[in-house]
Design a protein around this motif. Structure first.
Motif, PDB file in Angstrom:
ATOM      1  N   TYR A  58      45.437  45.942  37.635  1.00  0.00           N
ATOM      2  CA  TYR A  58      44.417  44.936  37.359  1.00  0.00           C
ATOM      3  C   TYR A  58      43.058  45.621  37.482  1.00  0.00           C
ATOM      4  N   ILE A  59      42.394  45.855  36.343  1.00  0.00           N
ATOM      5  CA  ILE A  59      41.061  46.466  36.344  1.00  0.00           C
ATOM      6  C   ILE A  59      40.054  45.351  36.141  1.00  0.00           C
ATOM      7  N   ASN A  60      39.167  45.176  37.115  1.00  0.00           N
ATOM      8  CA  ASN A  60      38.258  44.030  37.139  1.00  0.00           C
ATOM      9  C   ASN A  60      37.009  44.307  36.306  1.00  0.00           C
ATOM     10  N   LEU A  61      36.854  43.552  35.237  1.00  0.00           N
ATOM     11  CA  LEU A  61      35.684  43.683  34.359  1.00  0.00           C
ATOM     12  C   LEU A  61      34.667  42.573  34.603  1.00  0.00           C
ATOM     13  N   GLY A  62      34.992  41.659  35.514  1.00  0.00           N
ATOM     14  CA  GLY A  62      34.131  40.494  35.706  1.00  0.00           C
ATOM     15  C   GLY A  62      33.780  40.240  37.154  1.00  0.00           C
ATOM     16  N   GLU A  63      33.917  38.962  37.565  1.00  0.00           N
ATOM     17  CA  GLU A  63      33.506  38.518  38.884  1.00  0.00           C
ATOM     18  C   GLU A  63      34.589  38.800  39.929  1.00  0.00           C
ATOM     19  N   PRO A  64      34.213  38.757  41.224  1.00  0.00           N
ATOM     20  CA  PRO A  64      35.223  38.885  42.286  1.00  0.00           C
ATOM     21  C   PRO A  64      36.247  37.753  42.191  1.00  0.00           C
ATOM     22  N   TYR A  65      37.440  38.000  42.722  1.00  0.00           N
ATOM     23  CA  TYR A  65      38.464  36.965  42.746  1.00  0.00           C
ATOM     24  C   TYR A  65      39.341  37.167  43.971  1.00  0.00           C
ATOM     25  N   ILE A  66      40.139  36.172  44.256  1.00  0.00           N
ATOM     26  CA  ILE A  66      41.088  36.232  45.372  1.00  0.00           C
ATOM     27  C   ILE A  66      42.489  36.318  44.806  1.00  0.00           C
ATOM     28  N   ILE A  67      43.311  37.182  45.396  1.00  0.00           N
ATOM     29  CA  ILE A  67      44.697  37.294  44.975  1.00  0.00           C
ATOM     30  C   ILE A  67      45.590  37.164  46.196  1.00  0.00           C
ATOM     31  N   MET A  68      46.647  36.375  46.046  1.00  0.00           N
ATOM     32  CA  MET A  68      47.663  36.224  47.083  1.00  0.00           C
ATOM     33  C   MET A  68      48.892  37.021  46.645  1.00  0.00           C
ATOM     34  N   SER A  69      49.309  37.955  47.465  1.00  0.00           N
ATOM     35  CA  SER A  69      50.530  38.707  47.196  1.00  0.00           C
ATOM     36  C   SER A  69      51.470  38.463  48.359  1.00  0.00           C
ATOM     37  N   GLY A  70      52.577  37.752  48.093  1.00  0.00           N
ATOM     38  CA  GLY A  70      53.417  37.303  49.194  1.00  0.00           C
ATOM     39  C   GLY A  70      52.645  36.291  50.013  1.00  0.00           C
ATOM     40  N   ASN A  71      52.485  36.551  51.292  1.00  0.00           N
ATOM     41  CA  ASN A  71      51.739  35.644  52.172  1.00  0.00           C
ATOM     42  C   ASN A  71      50.384  36.206  52.563  1.00  0.00           C
ATOM     43  N   LYS A  72      49.969  37.288  51.917  1.00  0.00           N
ATOM     44  CA  LYS A  72      48.698  37.923  52.279  1.00  0.00           C
ATOM     45  C   LYS A  72      47.626  37.660  51.223  1.00  0.00           C
ATOM     46  N   GLN A  73      46.435  37.329  51.687  1.00  0.00           N
ATOM     47  CA  GLN A  73      45.303  37.069  50.797  1.00  0.00           C
ATOM     48  C   GLN A  73      44.388  38.290  50.749  1.00  0.00           C
ATOM     49  N   HIS A  74      43.972  38.648  49.524  1.00  0.00           N
ATOM     50  CA  HIS A  74      43.091  39.797  49.337  1.00  0.00           C
ATOM     51  C   HIS A  74      41.883  39.372  48.506  1.00  0.00           C
ATOM     52  N   PHE A  75      40.684  39.762  48.959  1.00  0.00           N
ATOM     53  CA  PHE A  75      39.461  39.506  48.193  1.00  0.00           C
ATOM     54  C   PHE A  75      39.146  40.752  47.374  1.00  0.00           C
ATOM     55  N   VAL A  76      39.122  40.618  46.055  1.00  0.00           N
ATOM     56  CA  VAL A  76      38.907  41.742  45.155  1.00  0.00           C
ATOM     57  C   VAL A  76      37.469  41.723  44.665  1.00  0.00           C
TER      58      VAL A  76
END
Length: 269
Positions: A58-76
Protein backbone atom coordinates in the motif's frame (compact mmCIF):
# COMPACT_ATOMS: atom_id res chain seq x y z
CA UNK A 1 -17.74 -1.48 2.49
CA UNK A 2 -17.12 -5.19 2.97
CA UNK A 3 -15.08 -7.24 0.51
CA UNK A 4 -17.03 -9.81 -1.55
CA UNK A 5 -20.38 -8.68 -0.10
CA UNK A 6 -19.75 -5.24 -1.67
CA UNK A 7 -17.93 -4.52 -4.90
CA UNK A 8 -14.96 -2.71 -3.39
CA UNK A 9 -13.19 -2.75 -6.76
CA UNK A 10 -15.58 -0.15 -8.16
CA UNK A 11 -13.66 2.68 -6.46
CA UNK A 12 -10.28 1.67 -7.92
CA UNK A 13 -8.53 1.55 -11.29
CA UNK A 14 -6.82 -1.76 -12.09
CA UNK A 15 -4.03 -3.08 -14.29
CA UNK A 16 -2.61 -6.58 -14.67
CA UNK A 17 1.10 -7.39 -14.59
CA UNK A 18 3.18 -8.20 -17.65
CA UNK A 19 3.31 -11.88 -18.69
CA UNK A 20 6.66 -12.48 -16.97
CA UNK A 21 5.18 -11.42 -13.62
CA UNK A 22 1.58 -12.57 -14.06
CA UNK A 23 2.11 -15.80 -12.12
CA UNK A 24 3.29 -13.84 -9.10
CA UNK A 25 1.40 -10.51 -9.15
CA UNK A 26 -2.39 -10.43 -9.19
CA UNK A 27 -2.79 -6.74 -10.03
CA UNK A 28 -1.76 -3.11 -9.64
CA UNK A 29 -4.47 -0.68 -8.56
CA UNK A 30 -5.02 2.93 -7.58
CA UNK A 31 -7.84 4.83 -5.92
CA UNK A 32 -10.21 6.62 -8.29
CA UNK A 33 -11.40 10.01 -7.04
CA UNK A 34 -14.25 10.08 -9.55
CA UNK A 35 -15.53 6.62 -8.60
CA UNK A 36 -15.16 7.35 -4.88
CA UNK A 37 -17.27 10.51 -5.22
CA UNK A 38 -19.84 8.54 -7.21
CA UNK A 39 -20.21 5.52 -4.94
CA UNK A 40 -19.20 6.66 -1.44
CA UNK A 41 -21.59 8.92 0.47
CA UNK A 42 -20.30 10.98 3.41
CA UNK A 43 -16.80 12.00 4.41
CA UNK A 44 -15.52 8.76 5.93
CA UNK A 45 -15.75 5.12 4.96
CA UNK A 46 -14.01 1.83 5.66
CA UNK A 47 -13.07 -1.17 3.57
CA UNK A 48 -13.02 -4.57 5.29
CA UNK A 49 -11.08 -7.39 3.63
CA UNK A 50 -10.97 -11.04 4.64
CA UNK A 51 -7.91 -13.33 4.86
CA UNK A 52 -6.31 -14.20 1.51
CA UNK A 53 -2.60 -14.74 2.34
CA UNK A 54 -1.70 -12.41 -0.53
CA UNK A 55 1.15 -9.98 0.32
CA UNK A 56 0.06 -6.46 -0.62
CA UNK A 57 1.92 -3.15 -0.97
CA UNK A 58 0.00 0.00 0.00
CA UNK A 59 1.78 3.15 -1.24
CA UNK A 60 0.07 6.23 0.19
CA UNK A 61 -0.48 9.00 -2.35
CA UNK A 62 -2.98 10.92 -0.24
CA UNK A 63 -4.06 11.62 3.33
CA UNK A 64 -3.21 9.64 6.49
CA UNK A 65 -5.47 6.70 7.29
CA UNK A 66 -6.00 4.04 9.94
CA UNK A 67 -5.65 0.35 9.19
CA UNK A 68 -6.67 -2.56 11.40
CA UNK A 69 -4.73 -5.76 10.83
CA UNK A 70 -6.08 -8.54 13.02
CA UNK A 71 -6.73 -6.83 16.35
CA UNK A 72 -4.03 -4.18 16.01
CA UNK A 73 -4.64 -0.60 14.88
CA UNK A 74 -1.99 1.27 12.89
CA UNK A 75 -1.95 4.97 11.96
CA UNK A 76 -0.40 5.39 8.49
CA UNK A 77 1.11 8.80 7.79
CA UNK A 78 0.68 10.63 4.47
CA UNK A 79 4.25 9.74 3.43
CA UNK A 80 4.21 6.20 4.85
CA UNK A 81 4.01 3.05 2.73
CA UNK A 82 3.34 -0.43 4.07
CA UNK A 83 3.27 -4.16 3.33
CA UNK A 84 0.46 -6.32 4.74
CA UNK A 85 0.24 -10.11 4.27
CA UNK A 86 -3.55 -10.23 4.80
CA UNK A 87 -3.35 -13.44 6.83
CA UNK A 88 -6.18 -12.06 9.00
CA UNK A 89 -9.00 -9.58 8.54
CA UNK A 90 -7.78 -6.15 7.38
CA UNK A 91 -9.86 -2.99 7.55
CA UNK A 92 -8.85 0.45 6.31
CA UNK A 93 -10.60 3.63 7.48
CA UNK A 94 -10.48 6.38 4.88
CA UNK A 95 -11.80 9.73 3.71
CA UNK A 96 -13.04 10.62 0.20
CA UNK A 97 -9.51 11.95 -0.47
CA UNK A 98 -8.10 8.46 0.11
CA UNK A 99 -5.47 7.73 -2.55
CA UNK A 100 -3.61 4.42 -2.48
CA UNK A 101 -1.42 2.73 -5.08
CA UNK A 102 -1.52 -1.02 -4.52
CA UNK A 103 0.47 -4.05 -5.64
CA UNK A 104 -1.18 -7.36 -4.74
CA UNK A 105 0.92 -10.53 -5.01
CA UNK A 106 -0.27 -14.10 -5.34
CA UNK A 107 0.68 -16.42 -2.44
CA UNK A 108 4.44 -16.93 -2.62
CA UNK A 109 4.82 -14.14 -5.18
CA UNK A 110 6.73 -11.85 -2.86
CA UNK A 111 9.38 -14.52 -2.41
CA UNK A 112 9.49 -15.35 -6.13
CA UNK A 113 10.02 -11.72 -7.17
CA UNK A 114 11.93 -10.15 -4.28
CA UNK A 115 13.23 -13.13 -2.33
CA UNK A 116 11.20 -12.27 0.78
CA UNK A 117 9.38 -15.13 2.48
CA UNK A 118 5.82 -14.15 3.36
CA UNK A 119 6.16 -16.15 6.58
CA UNK A 120 8.15 -13.19 7.95
CA UNK A 121 5.13 -10.94 7.35
CA UNK A 122 2.55 -12.84 9.41
CA UNK A 123 0.52 -10.52 11.70
CA UNK A 124 2.67 -7.53 10.81
CA UNK A 125 2.36 -4.15 9.11
CA UNK A 126 5.82 -3.59 7.63
CA UNK A 127 7.26 -0.31 6.36
CA UNK A 128 7.97 -0.58 2.63
CA UNK A 129 11.19 1.40 3.01
CA UNK A 130 12.63 -1.81 4.47
CA UNK A 131 11.85 -3.62 1.20
CA UNK A 132 11.84 -1.12 -1.69
CA UNK A 133 14.37 1.65 -2.54
CA UNK A 134 13.43 5.09 -1.21
CA UNK A 135 13.98 6.55 -4.66
CA UNK A 136 11.38 4.22 -6.16
CA UNK A 137 8.86 5.14 -3.45
CA UNK A 138 9.52 8.85 -4.00
CA UNK A 139 9.13 8.45 -7.77
CA UNK A 140 5.83 6.57 -7.34
CA UNK A 141 4.50 9.47 -5.23
CA UNK A 142 5.27 12.06 -7.89
CA UNK A 143 2.28 13.52 -9.81
CA UNK A 144 2.16 10.74 -12.39
CA UNK A 145 -0.63 8.91 -14.17
CA UNK A 146 -1.70 5.48 -12.96
CA UNK A 147 -0.12 3.94 -16.08
CA UNK A 148 3.21 5.65 -15.36
CA UNK A 149 3.21 4.40 -11.78
CA UNK A 150 2.48 0.87 -12.96
CA UNK A 151 5.39 1.01 -15.41
CA UNK A 152 7.80 2.29 -12.74
CA UNK A 153 6.84 -0.38 -10.24
CA UNK A 154 6.65 -3.16 -12.80
CA UNK A 155 10.09 -2.36 -14.23
CA UNK A 156 11.65 -2.51 -10.78
CA UNK A 157 9.91 -5.78 -9.89
CA UNK A 158 10.71 -7.31 -13.28
CA UNK A 159 14.40 -6.47 -12.93
CA UNK A 160 14.43 -7.97 -9.44
CA UNK A 161 12.67 -11.08 -10.71
CA UNK A 162 15.12 -11.58 -13.58
CA UNK A 163 17.98 -11.62 -11.09
CA UNK A 164 16.21 -14.41 -9.25
CA UNK A 165 15.01 -16.42 -12.21
CA UNK A 166 16.10 -19.82 -10.96
CA UNK A 167 13.38 -22.44 -10.71
CA UNK A 168 11.86 -22.54 -7.23
CA UNK A 169 10.71 -26.10 -6.68
CA UNK A 170 8.63 -25.30 -3.60
CA UNK A 171 6.81 -22.37 -5.16
CA UNK A 172 6.12 -24.21 -8.41
CA UNK A 173 4.78 -27.18 -6.48
CA UNK A 174 2.36 -25.01 -4.45
CA UNK A 175 1.13 -23.21 -7.58
CA UNK A 176 0.52 -26.56 -9.29
CA UNK A 177 -1.48 -27.73 -6.26
CA UNK A 178 -3.64 -24.61 -6.30
CA UNK A 179 -4.28 -25.00 -10.03
CA UNK A 180 -5.23 -28.67 -9.56
CA UNK A 181 -7.52 -27.84 -6.65
CA UNK A 182 -9.41 -25.25 -8.70
CA UNK A 183 -9.55 -27.50 -11.77
CA UNK A 184 -11.03 -30.31 -9.65
CA UNK A 185 -13.92 -28.12 -8.54
CA UNK A 186 -12.36 -27.54 -5.10
CA UNK A 187 -13.28 -31.08 -4.08
CA UNK A 188 -9.85 -32.51 -3.22
CA UNK A 189 -8.69 -32.94 0.34
CA UNK A 190 -5.03 -32.89 1.36
CA UNK A 191 -4.54 -36.66 1.04
CA UNK A 192 -6.11 -36.73 -2.42
CA UNK A 193 -3.98 -33.78 -3.53
CA UNK A 194 -0.84 -35.45 -2.20
CA UNK A 195 -1.70 -38.59 -4.17
CA UNK A 196 -2.17 -36.60 -7.39
CA UNK A 197 1.15 -34.82 -6.81
CA UNK A 198 2.91 -38.14 -6.02
CA UNK A 199 4.06 -36.98 -2.58
CA UNK A 200 3.10 -37.75 1.01
CA UNK A 201 0.65 -35.67 3.03
CA UNK A 202 3.59 -34.68 5.23
CA UNK A 203 5.47 -33.32 2.22
CA UNK A 204 2.56 -31.28 0.87
CA UNK A 205 1.98 -29.80 4.33
CA UNK A 206 5.65 -28.87 4.60
CA UNK A 207 5.66 -27.18 1.19
CA UNK A 208 2.54 -25.11 1.88
CA UNK A 209 3.79 -24.04 5.29
CA UNK A 210 7.07 -22.96 3.70
CA UNK A 211 5.56 -20.95 0.82
CA UNK A 212 2.17 -19.73 2.05
CA UNK A 213 2.53 -19.92 5.81
CA UNK A 214 -0.27 -22.35 6.66
CA UNK A 215 -1.24 -25.96 5.82
CA UNK A 216 -2.98 -26.75 2.51
CA UNK A 217 -6.23 -27.70 4.28
CA UNK A 218 -6.49 -24.21 5.78
CA UNK A 219 -5.49 -22.42 2.60
CA UNK A 220 -7.86 -24.43 0.41
CA UNK A 221 -10.67 -23.72 2.90
CA UNK A 222 -10.02 -19.97 2.54
CA UNK A 223 -9.78 -20.21 -1.25
CA UNK A 224 -13.02 -22.20 -1.48
CA UNK A 225 -14.90 -19.85 0.84
CA UNK A 226 -13.75 -16.75 -1.06
CA UNK A 227 -14.63 -18.27 -4.43
CA UNK A 228 -18.01 -19.68 -3.35
CA UNK A 229 -19.08 -16.52 -1.53
CA UNK A 230 -18.17 -14.39 -4.54
CA UNK A 231 -20.26 -16.68 -6.77
CA UNK A 232 -23.16 -16.53 -4.31
CA UNK A 233 -23.13 -12.72 -4.11
CA UNK A 234 -22.94 -12.34 -7.90
CA UNK A 235 -25.39 -15.10 -8.87
CA UNK A 236 -27.77 -15.85 -5.99
CA UNK A 237 -30.47 -17.30 -8.21
CA UNK A 238 -28.29 -19.95 -9.83
CA UNK A 239 -25.82 -20.58 -6.98
CA UNK A 240 -25.48 -24.15 -5.74
CA UNK A 241 -23.09 -25.10 -2.91
CA UNK A 242 -22.38 -28.48 -4.50
CA UNK A 243 -20.33 -26.77 -7.22
CA UNK A 244 -17.78 -25.87 -4.54
CA UNK A 245 -17.70 -29.13 -2.61
CA UNK A 246 -20.11 -28.16 0.18
CA UNK A 247 -22.56 -30.76 1.41
CA UNK A 248 -25.54 -28.39 1.38
CA UNK A 249 -26.51 -24.75 1.97
CA UNK A 250 -26.20 -25.17 5.74
CA UNK A 251 -22.59 -26.28 5.29
CA UNK A 252 -21.95 -23.26 3.05
CA UNK A 253 -23.63 -20.84 5.51
CA UNK A 254 -21.48 -22.20 8.34
CA UNK A 255 -18.29 -21.75 6.32
CA UNK A 256 -19.24 -18.16 5.45
CA UNK A 257 -19.58 -17.36 9.15
CA UNK A 258 -16.28 -19.10 9.94
CA UNK A 259 -14.52 -17.19 7.16
CA UNK A 260 -16.04 -13.72 7.44
CA UNK A 261 -17.57 -13.58 10.92
CA UNK A 262 -20.73 -12.40 9.15
CA UNK A 263 -24.05 -14.11 8.47
CA UNK A 264 -25.40 -13.91 4.93
CA UNK A 265 -28.62 -12.42 6.32
CA UNK A 266 -26.62 -9.39 7.49
CA UNK A 267 -25.88 -8.56 3.85
CA UNK A 268 -29.20 -9.54 2.27
CA UNK A 269 -30.15 -7.14 -0.50
Amino acid sequence: MVEIFDNIRKIYTFSTACPELADHIEFFSESSFEATRKYIAGEHFSIKMFPSWTPTFYINLGEPYIIMSGNKQHFVQADQDILVLRNSNVERYNTPSDNIFTVKFHPGGLEAVLGISQLKCVDQVIGLQKILPNKLLRDIRRPLSFEERCLLMQQYLLNAFKHRRQEDHYLRFVHDCIDRYEAAGMLLNTSQMAEKMFVSSKTINRYFNRVVGLPPKNYFSILRARTALTAYVNHKQTFTPYDFGYYDMSHFYKEVVNFTGNKLTEHAA
